[in-house]
Design a protein around this motif. Structure first.
Motif, short mmCIF file in Angstrom:
data_model
loop_
_atom_site.label_atom_id
_atom_site.label_comp_id
_atom_site.label_asym_id
_atom_site.label_seq_id
_atom_site.Cartn_x
_atom_site.Cartn_y
_atom_site.Cartn_z
N VAL A 152 0.89 -1.13 -0.09
CA VAL A 152 0.00 0.01 -0.06
C VAL A 152 0.82 1.07 -0.08
O VAL A 152 2.10 1.31 0.13
CB VAL A 152 -1.07 -0.15 1.11
CG1 VAL A 152 -1.87 -1.20 1.43
CG2 VAL A 152 -0.03 0.04 2.47
N ASP A 153 0.18 2.36 -0.27
CA ASP A 153 1.14 3.58 -0.41
C ASP A 153 0.29 4.48 0.66
O ASP A 153 -0.70 4.34 1.09
CB ASP A 153 1.14 4.08 -1.80
CG ASP A 153 -0.18 4.23 -2.32
OD1 ASP A 153 -0.70 5.51 -1.98
OD2 ASP A 153 -0.65 3.57 -2.98
N PRO A 154 1.09 5.63 0.94
CA PRO A 154 0.70 6.60 2.01
C PRO A 154 -0.86 7.33 1.66
O PRO A 154 -1.34 7.63 2.23
CB PRO A 154 1.52 7.53 2.06
CG PRO A 154 2.80 7.14 1.59
CD PRO A 154 2.56 5.98 0.66
N GLN A 155 -0.98 7.38 -0.04
CA GLN A 155 -2.11 7.85 -0.28
C GLN A 155 -3.49 7.11 -0.22
O GLN A 155 -4.63 7.53 -0.12
CB GLN A 155 -2.00 8.39 -1.85
CG GLN A 155 -1.10 9.76 -1.96
CD GLN A 155 0.51 9.36 -2.00
OE1 GLN A 155 0.83 8.03 -2.22
NE2 GLN A 155 1.11 10.04 -1.29
N LYS A 156 -3.35 5.68 -0.43
CA LYS A 156 -4.39 5.08 -0.86
C LYS A 156 -4.43 3.89 0.33
O LYS A 156 -5.15 2.63 -0.06
CB LYS A 156 -4.75 4.28 -2.10
CG LYS A 156 -4.71 5.53 -3.09
CD LYS A 156 -5.23 5.04 -4.55
CE LYS A 156 -3.94 4.26 -5.14
NZ LYS A 156 -4.21 3.96 -6.68
N ASP A 185 9.60 6.96 1.55
CA ASP A 185 10.37 8.38 1.47
C ASP A 185 9.93 9.55 1.34
O ASP A 185 10.47 10.65 1.48
CB ASP A 185 11.69 7.87 0.37
CG ASP A 185 10.74 7.86 -0.98
OD1 ASP A 185 10.06 6.71 -1.13
OD2 ASP A 185 10.98 8.46 -1.67
N ARG A 186 8.61 9.45 1.20
CA ARG A 186 7.95 10.65 0.73
C ARG A 186 7.10 11.45 1.98
O ARG A 186 6.61 12.34 1.94
CB ARG A 186 6.49 10.30 -0.34
CG ARG A 186 6.89 9.82 -1.52
CD ARG A 186 5.70 9.62 -2.49
NE ARG A 186 6.10 9.26 -3.78
CZ ARG A 186 5.25 9.08 -4.81
NH1 ARG A 186 3.77 9.27 -4.52
NH2 ARG A 186 5.33 8.46 -5.85
N LEU A 187 7.35 10.47 3.19
CA LEU A 187 6.80 11.04 4.39
C LEU A 187 8.19 11.46 5.34
O LEU A 187 9.28 10.69 5.18
CB LEU A 187 6.17 9.98 4.90
CG LEU A 187 4.96 9.47 4.31
CD1 LEU A 187 4.26 8.03 5.44
CD2 LEU A 187 3.87 10.65 4.15
N THR A 188 7.74 12.46 6.08
CA THR A 188 8.77 12.84 7.33
C THR A 188 8.53 11.35 8.06
O THR A 188 7.57 11.04 8.30
CB THR A 188 8.43 13.93 8.09
OG1 THR A 188 7.20 13.85 8.63
CG2 THR A 188 8.33 15.32 6.99
N ARG A 189 9.50 11.65 9.12
CA ARG A 189 9.72 10.67 10.41
C ARG A 189 8.41 10.43 11.00
O ARG A 189 7.73 9.60 11.16
CB ARG A 189 10.93 10.82 11.26
CG ARG A 189 10.89 9.69 12.24
CD ARG A 189 12.03 9.81 13.11
NE ARG A 189 13.30 9.79 12.20
CZ ARG A 189 14.50 9.85 12.85
NH1 ARG A 189 14.81 10.30 14.14
NH2 ARG A 189 15.30 9.82 11.80
N ASP A 190 7.73 11.91 11.41
CA ASP A 190 6.51 11.89 12.30
C ASP A 190 5.19 11.32 11.27
O ASP A 190 4.52 10.77 12.05
CB ASP A 190 6.54 13.23 12.68
CG ASP A 190 7.33 13.62 13.83
OD1 ASP A 190 7.80 12.70 14.31
OD2 ASP A 190 7.31 14.87 14.11
N GLU A 191 5.39 11.83 10.11
CA GLU A 191 4.17 11.50 9.40
C GLU A 191 4.19 9.81 9.02
O GLU A 191 3.05 9.29 9.04
CB GLU A 191 4.38 12.21 8.04
CG GLU A 191 4.17 13.62 8.02
CD GLU A 191 4.17 14.42 6.71
OE1 GLU A 191 3.82 15.32 6.67
OE2 GLU A 191 5.25 13.82 5.92
#
Length: 533
Positions: A152-156, A185-191
């Motif tokens: 899965v990816d962060p968007q869906k 890699d598209r997200l910050t550590r907190d995200e």
């Protein structure tokens, strides 16, 4: 583990046979399909087959290439790029296994980790593709592969399609599932931490508690080595196939348990059996027959022991048993006639109602608590021979030895005594007649033999023979009726016992035996479910 799985598959096939027609047809069909598929899967090789599945744009093909260490699959960000399943073997290709999977696109790469040589990695078409063939391919592979890696990816990652169509139905297979959050890699550590926490929440809601959750990035290599190591360890253990197939069996065991739960297999209560027997007796006309036995014995006893000079009148009344064409006073040396049917009156509404009530009560008690389909099978078993029961019961009545053919010894002794008394009356009458004739011609009478009574009165012997014989015969006739009646009631009880035993045998053979066989089948099914679980 393989031996244990083999035993469970044999149990599954036996359970499907035992429950056929008693549980939903789809369930037995699934059981046979899983057993067949499992046998085929075990036969084609020990390699571990891992499928990467995901939505369009999740980076699934990129992750596939990263794990393989080579660019094998075509990568794309906005549209489906995998139109059919692609396989890479980290060792010699097992052609038979890939043929069984139906995978035509194949490649080989050298293994990078110990155990990886037993790994076959599949890149599946995107499950959210608009192509129907892509959906069908994913659905097919979901049934066949040993391990799933859902990408899965962060968007869906919260897309309902993957959770409702794939992840949630596979809750019982959580031991063979790994979930990967790609494009980390598209997200910050907190995200990333928040995203993983929310994804874990969704997975727990799907029933996938404790499934491995990894964060990867095919572009930077983040988490790829961890995923590659995990897959290599799974392949090295060679237990993924058994785990997957075992999970399939677990699901079926739970479904069979639900489909067969609730009943109390066992023997019918004695009171219910007795009530059934009584209803069959009423339907067969046993009370009518036993009453006819009693009246027949009175009729025959009267003919045998009554006063010979008047008992001939009783011959104008037919024997009650002969009228029913059931046994009854045949002459000495006469061969008994075996008839197919009696002349019993047709079963009345009351007898039919008693029979239906007895059968219904029995089936209701035996099927208590069982699922509807199994209650119906018990009902059908109880009523298996309902259509032929009337003829069966009638033949049991006709062919029964009721003991009415045997003549009591005391009847014969009393008959002889009655004829002796008749002879005494005849001798007395002839004697008196002879004296009248002699007196008419003026001749002296025959010598008399006077008998002195207690008061000194003398009575001629001829008179004693006539009146004494008549009085004694009458007394014997009246007295014998009492004993004939007692004997008739005893014969009635004996006949009732004989008929009840024959009816009970029919009830056991034609009603209870099919019902007990169904109960044994249910008990066996519950035992197999227990073994399967």
């Amino acid at each position: 583990m393989a031996r244990k799985l083999g035993d469970r598959l044999e149990t599954l096939e036996e359970l499907a046979a035992a429950t056929e027609g008693r549980v939903p047809e789809a369930l037995t069909g699934r059981a046979r399909e899983v057993a067949t598929r499992a046998g085929e899967r075990l036969r084609v090789g020990p390699q571990t087959v891992v499928a990467l599945a995901g939505a369009t744009g999740s980076g699934k093909s990129s992750l596939f290439n990263a794990v393989a260490g080579q660019k094998l699959a075509v990568e794309g960000a906005r549209r489906p790029t995998t139109s059919e399943t692609f396989a890479v073997s980290f060792g010699p290709t097992n052609v038979e296994l890939l043929d069984w999977l139906g995978v035509k696109r194949r490649n080989e790469v050298p293994p990078r980790h110990k155990g990886q040589e037993n790994l076959v990695l599949l890149d599946l078409p995107d499950h959210d593709s608009t192509e129907v063939a892509h959906h069908a391919e994913v659905d097919k592979m979901v049934r066949l592969v040993d391990q799933f890696v859902w990408v899965v990816d962060p968007q869906k990652y919260a897309d309902a399609a993957i959770h409702q169509r794939y992840l949630r139905p596979l809750a019982h297979h959580r031991d063979v599932i790994t979930v990967v959050l790609n494009q980390a890699d598209r997200l910050t550590r907190d995200e990333l931490a928040a995203c993983l926490k929310d994804l874990r929440r969704l997975l727990d809601g799907d029933g996938l508690h404790g499934v491995p959750l990894l964060a990867t990035s095919a572009r930077t290599g983040q988490g790829v080595e961890e995923l590659r190591t995990r897959l290599a360890e799974l392949a090295a253990r060679k237990s993924a196939t058994a785990a997957r197939l075992g999970a399939d069996v677990d699901v079926l065991a739970a479904d069979f348990d639900a489909a067969t739960a609730g009943g109390r297999p066992g023997s019918p209560a004695q009171g219910t059996v007795t009530a059934l027997n009584r209803s069959l007796e009423a339907s067969a006309g046993v009370p009518l027959v036993t009453d006819a036995v009693r009246r027949s014995m009175v009729h025959r006893g009267t003919l045998a022991t009554g006063w010979p000079l008047v008992k001939w009148l009783a011959r104008f009344r037919p024997d009650p048993l002969k009228r029913l064409r059931i046994g009854g006073g045949r002459s000495k040396g006469e061969t008994p006639q075996i008839t197919e049917r009696s002349s019993l009156p047709a079963r009345g509404g009351v007898a039919d109602a008693q029979l239906r009530t007895g059968l219904r009560t029995l089936s209701t008690q035996l099927g208590e608590g069982m699922p509807e389909a199994w209650r119906q099978s018990v009902h059908d078993a109880v009523h298996t021979n309902t259509d032929v029961l009337p003829d069966t019961l009638d033949r049991a009545i006709v062919t029964a030895d009721l003991g009415t053919e045997r003549t009591p010894v005391w009847w014969q002794l009393l008959r002889g005594l009655q004829w002796i008394l008749v002879a005494a009356v005849v001798v007395g009458l002839l004697w008196l007649t002879a004296n009248l004739v002699l007196a008419y011609f003026g001749l002296p009478p025959l010598p008399g033999v006077p008998l002195a009574l207690a008061n000194g009165v003398e009575v001629p012997l001829p008179t004693v023979l006539v009146f004494g014989g008549l009085l004694a015969g009458l007394v014997l006739s009246v007295g014998s009726r009492i004993f004939v009646g007692l004997g008739a009631r005893s014969a009635e009880r004996r006949a009732r016992g004989v008929l009840r035993r024959r009816i009970a045998h029919i009830a056991e053979r034609d009603v209870l035996a099919p019902a007990k066989a169904e109960l044994e089948r249910y008990a066996r099914a519950r035992e197999l479910v227990g073994r399967l679980r």
